[in-house]
Write a protein that holds these residues in place. Structure first.
Motif, PDB file in Angstrom:
ATOM      1  N   VAL A 289       0.796  -1.233   0.000  1.00 25.47           N
ATOM      2  CA  VAL A 289       0.000   0.000   0.000  1.00 25.47           C
ATOM      3  C   VAL A 289       0.826   1.279   0.000  1.00 25.47           C
ATOM      4  N   THR A 290       2.125   1.187   0.285  1.00 22.91           N
ATOM      5  CA  THR A 290       2.957   2.392   0.294  1.00 22.91           C
ATOM      6  C   THR A 290       4.084   2.240  -0.723  1.00 22.91           C
ATOM      7  N   GLY A 291       5.007   3.135  -0.678  1.00 24.79           N
ATOM      8  CA  GLY A 291       6.152   3.081  -1.588  1.00 24.79           C
ATOM      9  C   GLY A 291       5.850   3.798  -2.891  1.00 24.79           C
ATOM     10  N   GLU A 292       6.907   4.170  -3.545  1.00 26.63           N
ATOM     11  CA  GLU A 292       6.810   4.889  -4.819  1.00 26.63           C
ATOM     12  C   GLU A 292       6.891   3.896  -5.970  1.00 26.63           C
TER      13      GLU A 292
ATOM     14  N   ASP B   5      10.918   1.896  -1.431  1.00 25.13           N
ATOM     15  CA  ASP B   5      10.539   2.366  -0.105  1.00 25.13           C
ATOM     16  C   ASP B   5      10.960   3.826   0.012  1.00 25.13           C
ATOM     17  N   ARG B   6      10.076   4.663   0.488  1.00 25.20           N
ATOM     18  CA  ARG B   6      10.367   6.103   0.568  1.00 25.20           C
ATOM     19  C   ARG B   6      11.396   6.444   1.649  1.00 25.20           C
TER      20      ARG B   6
ATOM     21  N   GLU C 220      14.974   1.187  -0.600  1.00 22.47           N
ATOM     22  CA  GLU C 220      15.070  -0.216  -1.002  1.00 22.47           C
ATOM     23  C   GLU C 220      14.027  -0.500  -2.089  1.00 22.47           C
ATOM     24  N   LYS C 221      14.451  -1.209  -3.141  1.00 24.78           N
ATOM     25  CA  LYS C 221      13.531  -1.573  -4.217  1.00 24.78           C
ATOM     26  C   LYS C 221      12.932  -2.941  -3.962  1.00 24.78           C
ATOM     27  N   TYR C 222      11.703  -3.127  -4.433  1.00 26.58           N
ATOM     28  CA  TYR C 222      10.998  -4.403  -4.325  1.00 26.58           C
ATOM     29  C   TYR C 222       9.928  -4.446  -5.407  1.00 26.58           C
TER      30      TYR C 222
END
Length: 86
Positions: free
Chosen positions: A11-14, A37-38, A42-44
């Protein structure tokens, strides 16, 4: 990764990049979303399956995503006709 961190990632993150395709005869959108992740950058990846009235999400670390891609490539090889014609 715990359940709460997984939900947070969904639900979050860019969203950096999103690639969509379809499944179930065009009735389901299969969406791959590269996110960051803002806080710690970290990328996912989030895999989303979106159908009328039904939404399923799965958060994948970079290692989990790479393993999924390796598995998909193995299946793709099985779909290709073999050189012997079998």
């Amino acid at each position: 990764m715990g359940i709460f961190k997984s939900i947070k990632r969904v639900v979050t993150g860019e969203v950096i990049r999103q690639l969509d395709s379809t499944g179930n005869g065009g009735m389901t959108t299969v969406s791959l979303r590269l996110k960051r992740d803002r806080k710690d950058t970290e990328k996912y990846v989030v895999l989303a399956l979106i159908s009328s009235g039904n939404y399923q999400y799965c958060s994948l670390s970079t290692d989990e995503f790479k393993a999924l891609v390796r598995s998909a490539l193995e299946l793709q090889e099985d779909l290709e006709p073999s050189l012997s014609g079998n």
